[in-house]
Design a protein around this motif. Structure first.
Motif, PDB file in Angstrom:
ATOM      1  N   HIS A   1      29.323  -7.610  15.914  1.00  6.10           N
ATOM      2  CA  HIS A   1      28.210  -8.401  15.402  1.00  6.10           C
ATOM      3  C   HIS A   1      28.402  -8.715  13.918  1.00  6.10           C
ATOM      4  O   HIS A   1      28.628  -7.824  13.115  1.00  6.10           O
ATOM      5  CB  HIS A   1      26.890  -7.660  15.608  1.00  6.10           C
TER       6      HIS A   1
ATOM      7  N   ARG B   1      18.527  -4.208   8.861  1.00  5.37           N
ATOM      8  CA  ARG B   1      18.917  -5.234   9.830  1.00  5.37           C
ATOM      9  C   ARG B   1      19.656  -4.616  11.017  1.00  5.37           C
ATOM     10  O   ARG B   1      19.391  -4.943  12.171  1.00  5.37           O
ATOM     11  CB  ARG B   1      19.789  -6.287   9.154  1.00  5.37           C
ATOM     12  N   VAL B   2      20.583  -3.701  10.733  1.00  2.00           N
ATOM     13  CA  VAL B   2      21.341  -3.047  11.802  1.00  2.00           C
ATOM     14  C   VAL B   2      20.421  -2.184  12.655  1.00  2.00           C
ATOM     15  O   VAL B   2      20.510  -2.183  13.891  1.00  2.00           O
ATOM     16  CB  VAL B   2      22.496  -2.216  11.206  1.00  2.00           C
TER      17      VAL B   2
ATOM     18  N   LEU C   1      23.172  -4.099  21.857  1.00  3.33           N
ATOM     19  CA  LEU C   1      24.373  -3.924  21.042  1.00  3.33           C
ATOM     20  C   LEU C   1      24.853  -2.473  21.014  1.00  3.33           C
ATOM     21  O   LEU C   1      26.056  -2.207  20.936  1.00  3.33           O
ATOM     22  CB  LEU C   1      24.094  -4.413  19.619  1.00  3.33           C
TER      23      LEU C   1
ATOM     24  N   SER D   1      17.223  -2.511  13.164  1.00  6.05           N
ATOM     25  CA  SER D   1      16.343  -3.343  13.984  1.00  6.05           C
ATOM     26  C   SER D   1      17.119  -4.075  15.071  1.00  6.05           C
ATOM     27  O   SER D   1      16.577  -4.347  16.154  1.00  6.05           O
ATOM     28  CB  SER D   1      15.584  -4.344  13.105  1.00  6.05           C
ATOM     29  N   LYS D   2      18.404  -4.365  14.807  1.00  7.08           N
ATOM     30  CA  LYS D   2      19.211  -5.093  15.787  1.00  7.08           C
ATOM     31  C   LYS D   2      19.309  -4.343  17.103  1.00  7.08           C
ATOM     32  O   LYS D   2      19.258  -4.936  18.183  1.00  7.08           O
ATOM     33  CB  LYS D   2      20.603  -5.350  15.208  1.00  7.08           C
TER      34      LYS D   2
ATOM     35  N   GLU E   1      26.598 -11.412  10.876  1.00  6.28           N
ATOM     36  CA  GLU E   1      25.633 -12.456  10.573  1.00  6.28           C
ATOM     37  C   GLU E   1      25.358 -12.487   9.088  1.00  6.28           C
ATOM     38  O   GLU E   1      25.618 -11.527   8.353  1.00  6.28           O
ATOM     39  CB  GLU E   1      24.325 -12.235  11.328  1.00  6.28           C
TER      40      GLU E   1
ATOM     41  N   TYR F   1      16.120  -4.513  19.661  1.00  5.57           N
ATOM     42  CA  TYR F   1      15.818  -5.621  20.573  1.00  5.57           C
ATOM     43  C   TYR F   1      17.058  -6.260  21.212  1.00  5.57           C
ATOM     44  O   TYR F   1      16.958  -7.305  21.843  1.00  5.57           O
ATOM     45  CB  TYR F   1      14.985  -6.686  19.854  1.00  5.57           C
ATOM     46  N   THR F   2      18.221  -5.628  21.060  1.00  2.95           N
ATOM     47  CA  THR F   2      19.419  -6.073  21.766  1.00  2.95           C
ATOM     48  C   THR F   2      20.088  -4.862  22.425  1.00  2.95           C
ATOM     49  O   THR F   2      19.729  -3.715  22.167  1.00  2.95           O
ATOM     50  CB  THR F   2      20.443  -6.739  20.832  1.00  2.95           C
TER      51      THR F   2
END
Length: 239
Positions: free
Chosen positions: A72, A150-151, A160, A153-154, A74, A157-158
């Motif tokens: 990932h 960010r990581v 990952l 929270s990623k 971004e 909802y994914t």
């Protein structure tokens, strides 16, 4: 002659992986002023013929030897506080990456970096709970805190997190990924229900010759999103 003062655009990269069960981030020790000797995110100036993404990959390779990575990646945010760099007005376009297996790469310092290494995130005191002797250059502590959020929270909802376990894996293996990223393990019962009730999150691998027995091993499924999200424990710095 331009009436505008000197102005530059840089890129900074917060690159995370899981190393020996711990969330780690790639940092470089600056070899030149400003902030010579301080640890910092890999990054540097965007050249006149580059876009931000191209500059980010180039600086990552030049300063650490790490080439393009799978996983990932971004754009995180733009940091533009007027006094963030003592040399001139500098705006940074920060990126965040989170990918498995990166710690197998031993960083090699290059360009203007004096050293490069993977740092356990827990040693950097980013949550504000622990003191640290690591003083980061520029506003990189702020960028790292934002990137860490960010990581974290990623993986709420994914799916990952499933990329960070070797197949086949147990639910305990997967739960340890969440614990490493969040800094605290999710509730066991809620975690198990969430993973097994989300279509395509994991695919059961029944034990050979044991039909009718519940599966203990799993593979990654085709799902990419978790809806509703898997909320992290209250003591992990959420929100």
């Amino acid at each position: 002659m331009s009436d505008h003062p000197p102005f530059a655009v840089t890129v900074d990269l917060a690159v995370f992986t899981i190393h020996e069960g711990t969330l780690a981030v790639l940092l470089v020790r600056r070899g030149e002023d400003p902030f010579a000797g301080h640890w910092a995110l890999p990054g540097g100036f965007v050249e006149i013929d580059e876009d931000a993404a191209t500059a980010a990959w180039r600086e990552l390779a030049e300063e650490t030897g790490l080439e393009r990575l799978s996983g990932h990646l971004e754009q995180l945010a733009t940091y533009s506080r007027p006094d963030r760099d003592p040399r001139m007005r500098v705006v940074s376009v920060a990126h965040v990456a989170f990918a498995p297996g990166l710690a197998r790469h031993v960083p090699t310092a290059g360009s203007d970096a004096a050293a490069a290494r993977w740092w356990p995130v827990e040693d950097l005191g980013l949550d504000g709970a622990d003191e640290t002797s690591v003083e980061l250059a520029f506003d990189h502590a702020e960028i790292l805190r934002d990137a860490l959020e960010r990581v974290r929270s990623k993986i709420e909802y994914t799916t990952l997190a499933a990329q960070f376990v070797e197949e086949p894996f147990t639910l305990a293996d997967l739960r340890r990924v969440y614990a490493a990223v969040w800094g605290a393990a999710p509730d066991l019962g809620n975690f198990r229900r969430k993973v097994l009730s989300t279509p395509g999150f994991v695919v059961a691998t029944p034990p050979p010759g044991r039909s009718g027995r519940p599966a203990l091993l799993y593979q990654r499924g085709p799902a990419t999103a978790l809806q509703p999200a898997m909320l992290r424990p209250d003591d992990t710095g959420a929100g």
